[in-house]
Design a protein around this motif. Structure first.
Motif, PDB file in Angstrom:
ATOM      1  N   LEU A 185       0.831  -1.204   0.000  1.00  0.00           N
ATOM      2  CA  LEU A 185       0.000   0.000   0.000  1.00  0.00           C
ATOM      3  C   LEU A 185       0.868   1.258   0.000  1.00  0.00           C
ATOM      4  O   LEU A 185       0.541   2.253  -0.665  1.00  0.00           O
ATOM      5  N   ALA A 186       1.985   1.229   0.720  1.00  0.00           N
ATOM      6  CA  ALA A 186       2.877   2.388   0.755  1.00  0.00           C
ATOM      7  C   ALA A 186       3.495   2.653  -0.609  1.00  0.00           C
ATOM      8  O   ALA A 186       3.867   3.800  -0.912  1.00  0.00           O
ATOM      9  N   GLY A 187       3.630   1.620  -1.437  1.00  0.00           N
ATOM     10  CA  GLY A 187       4.204   1.797  -2.762  1.00  0.00           C
ATOM     11  C   GLY A 187       3.190   1.984  -3.867  1.00  0.00           C
ATOM     12  O   GLY A 187       3.552   2.174  -5.034  1.00  0.00           O
ATOM     13  N   ARG A 188       1.909   1.976  -3.535  1.00  0.00           N
ATOM     14  CA  ARG A 188       0.854   2.053  -4.551  1.00  0.00           C
ATOM     15  C   ARG A 188       0.868   3.412  -5.250  1.00  0.00           C
ATOM     16  O   ARG A 188       1.025   4.456  -4.599  1.00  0.00           O
ATOM     17  N   THR A 189       0.663   3.417  -6.560  1.00  0.00           N
ATOM     18  CA  THR A 189       0.713   4.661  -7.341  1.00  0.00           C
ATOM     19  C   THR A 189      -0.590   4.962  -8.074  1.00  0.00           C
ATOM     20  O   THR A 189      -0.671   5.966  -8.784  1.00  0.00           O
ATOM     21  N   ASP A 190      -1.604   4.140  -7.937  1.00  0.00           N
ATOM     22  CA  ASP A 190      -2.839   4.341  -8.704  1.00  0.00           C
ATOM     23  C   ASP A 190      -4.028   4.695  -7.824  1.00  0.00           C
ATOM     24  O   ASP A 190      -5.159   4.283  -8.077  1.00  0.00           O
ATOM     25  N   TRP A 191      -3.770   5.480  -6.788  1.00  0.00           N
ATOM     26  CA  TRP A 191      -4.865   5.897  -5.908  1.00  0.00           C
ATOM     27  C   TRP A 191      -5.801   6.856  -6.659  1.00  0.00           C
ATOM     28  O   TRP A 191      -5.357   7.835  -7.250  1.00  0.00           O
ATOM     29  N   PRO A 192      -7.099   6.622  -6.595  1.00  0.00           N
ATOM     30  CA  PRO A 192      -8.042   7.565  -7.217  1.00  0.00           C
ATOM     31  C   PRO A 192      -8.182   8.826  -6.367  1.00  0.00           C
ATOM     32  O   PRO A 192      -7.866   8.820  -5.170  1.00  0.00           O
ATOM     33  N   PRO A 193      -8.631   9.921  -6.973  1.00  0.00           N
ATOM     34  CA  PRO A 193      -8.816  11.158  -6.199  1.00  0.00           C
ATOM     35  C   PRO A 193      -9.907  11.003  -5.156  1.00  0.00           C
ATOM     36  O   PRO A 193     -10.876  10.257  -5.340  1.00  0.00           O
ATOM     37  N   LEU A 194      -9.747  11.713  -4.049  1.00  0.00           N
ATOM     38  CA  LEU A 194     -10.728  11.712  -2.966  1.00  0.00           C
ATOM     39  C   LEU A 194     -11.605  12.961  -2.979  1.00  0.00           C
ATOM     40  O   LEU A 194     -12.668  12.968  -2.361  1.00  0.00           O
ATOM     41  N   TYR A 195     -11.150  14.008  -3.655  1.00  0.00           N
ATOM     42  CA  TYR A 195     -11.872  15.278  -3.652  1.00  0.00           C
ATOM     43  C   TYR A 195     -12.022  15.778  -5.084  1.00  0.00           C
ATOM     44  O   TYR A 195     -11.184  15.516  -5.947  1.00  0.00           O
ATOM     45  N   ASP A 196     -13.094  16.508  -5.322  1.00  0.00           N
ATOM     46  CA  ASP A 196     -13.352  17.121  -6.619  1.00  0.00           C
ATOM     47  C   ASP A 196     -13.278  18.636  -6.438  1.00  0.00           C
ATOM     48  O   ASP A 196     -14.261  19.264  -6.020  1.00  0.00           O
ATOM     49  N   PRO A 197     -12.129  19.254  -6.691  1.00  0.00           N
ATOM     50  CA  PRO A 197     -11.976  20.694  -6.439  1.00  0.00           C
ATOM     51  C   PRO A 197     -13.008  21.541  -7.184  1.00  0.00           C
ATOM     52  O   PRO A 197     -13.489  22.554  -6.646  1.00  0.00           O
ATOM     53  N   ASP A 198     -13.372  21.151  -8.405  1.00  0.00           N
ATOM     54  CA  ASP A 198     -14.342  21.949  -9.152  1.00  0.00           C
ATOM     55  C   ASP A 198     -15.720  21.882  -8.506  1.00  0.00           C
ATOM     56  O   ASP A 198     -16.402  22.904  -8.368  1.00  0.00           O
ATOM     57  N   ARG A 199     -16.134  20.696  -8.106  1.00  0.00           N
ATOM     58  CA  ARG A 199     -17.442  20.575  -7.460  1.00  0.00           C
ATOM     59  C   ARG A 199     -17.453  21.304  -6.115  1.00  0.00           C
ATOM     60  O   ARG A 199     -18.442  21.947  -5.753  1.00  0.00           O
ATOM     61  N   LEU A 200     -16.352  21.221  -5.369  1.00  0.00           N
ATOM     62  CA  LEU A 200     -16.275  21.923  -4.086  1.00  0.00           C
ATOM     63  C   LEU A 200     -16.310  23.430  -4.291  1.00  0.00           C
ATOM     64  O   LEU A 200     -16.900  24.166  -3.492  1.00  0.00           O
TER      65      LEU A 200
END
Length: 432
Positions: free
Chosen positions: A353-368
């Protein structure tokens, strides 16, 4: 059928439902989600609006209503409160060294655990909100109260499913929308040093005592009640207690029991070792350790044991350099997975998990930036766990978010003072 009971002036209804392990695959494997719905006794039949409590963490179960925090009794005057055990915790399908042993290899375990972040928690909450047995037959939005990591989840909720939200209140939990884990921990180490200074200013005699404990541990094989050796670096993690008003002084009363006379001189007492074990063990919340850095992971850059690497920039925490011992905060290190029996079986998965590189975004800056849900957030000026400046940058980005900056409370303000809840509720209602 839901289970219902009463105690201590509360009416409680328990709900369970199956939710997808991977919300992108709704027809795939499922896990169980558990939640308690709480109302003031005698008001069960009233059409009260629902409030979802999103607790701190990651990896902590919801509060149990037998020992409610200050916010819960206050919230029950206005709401039907939903206490959801976030996936992997409490009575939801657990994720720990026992259950995860069913996976064929560490890669499968890591892939499974990657689906236990805020985005999945929010999708779970949306299924619970619309679940008929849990009062969702009319698909009404609810209010969310997010504490610490629960505030992180609230920002993800506003990003992914704002249609499910009527109002949002956040306490000590406005994350950076873009910072890498390195940025988070670099700011955190400086704050932890400040809290060390405050502690030893209040209890100046504790510095000598703490240094004596560390010296004893360095020269002796001292075992915790669970059998593993207590090392100096693990002792340093007692600094996690310094960030909350309810635990700041607890460290002093723990240290005062440190030594008893032994046949060869002073040695650590059983009460001291038992209290230390309780404070530093991840047995009750292993997901906290496994996913702690993953809550900051977005995009292609791995966290790569950020807290461990960034610590080298702060030599005050290096016990081998001599000088007064300094305590760390809530940071998790790779050696935790070598020293804590609850984590040892998860070591390889944690490294993956510490080496994982394909994490999806958690926040949508435009929607926020276009947010239309009323949001109020308490930003604790001296919060040890969540950086004030990063929080304020996020507050400025979320349209309509009203921030209350206060130095009157520590990170756990909403748990100890109902006035915090009162202030936030008035803010989202436009009354303050």
């Amino acid at each position: 059928m839901p289970t219902a009971y009463r105690h201590s002036g509360l009416a409680v209804t328990e709900h369970t439902l199956d939710v997808p392990l991977d919300h992108a695959r709704p027809d795939g494997p499922t896990i169980t989600l558990f939640a308690r719905e709480v109302t003031a006794a005698g008001r069960e039949g009233e059409d009260l609006p629902r409030l979802l409590w999103l607790q701190g963490g990651p990896g902590h179960r919801a509060e149990r209503p037998d020992a409610p925090g200050a916010w819960l009794h206050r919230a029950l005057r206005d709401h039907r409160v939903v206490l959801m055990d976030q996936r992997g915790t409490g009575r939801s399908t657990p994720a720990d060294r026992h259950t995860l042993a069913a996976h064929p290899d560490p890669a499968a375990t890591a892939g499974y655990l990657a689906r236990f972040r805020a985005d999945a928690i929010v999708r779970d909450a949306e299924l619970l909100r619309r679940h008929p047995a849990a009062g969702g037959e009319r698909d009404r939005p609810w209010t969310v109260l997010g504490q610490s990591f629960g505030g992180f989840c609230a920002l993800t909720y506003l990003s992914l499913a704002p249609e499910g939200l009527e109002k949002v209140m956040i306490t000590g939990g406005l994350p950076s929308l873009t910072a890498h884990a390195d940025d988070v921990y670099r700011a955190a180490y400086a704050r932890v040093l400040d809290h060390n200074a405050r502690y030893f200013e209040r209890y100046p005699g504790d510095q000598r005592l703490l240094d004596e404990v560390a010296a004893h541990l360095a020269g002796n094989d001292v075992r915790l009640p669970t059998g593993e050796r207590l090392t100096v670096r693990r002792l340093q993690t007692l600094g996690v207690l310094l960030g909350a008003a309810a635990t700041f002084d607890r460290l002093h009363y723990l240290l005062e029991t440190a030594f008893v006379p032994g046949p060869r001189g002073p040695e650590p007492s059983d009460p001291f070792l038992r209290a230390v074990e309780s404070a530093v063990s991840f047995a009750e919340h292993p997901l906290y350790a496994v996913l702690h850095e993953a809550v900051y992971a977005q995009g292609g850059r791995p966290t790569a044991w950020s807290a461990h690497r960034v610590r080298e920039e702060f030599p005050a925490f290096d016990a081998s350099r001599g000088g007064p011992l300094r305590l760390t905060g809530e940071m998790v290190y790779p050696w935790h997975f070598e020293e804590d029996p609850a984590l040892v079986p998860l070591r390889e998965a944690a490294h993956l998990l510490a080496g994982r590189t394909d994490w999806p975004p958690l926040y949508d800056p435009d929607r926020l930036a276009g947010n239309r849900v009323p949001v109020a957030a308490a930003v604790y000026h001296d919060d040890m766990y969540v950086d004030r400046e990063q929080s304020l940058r996020t507050a400025a980005h979320v349209r309509g978010l009203r921030a209350w900056i206060t130095d009157a409370h520590a990170h756990d303000g909403v748990r100890v003072d109902p006035g915090v809840y009162d202030r936030l509720l008035a803010m989202v209602r436009g009354e303050a």
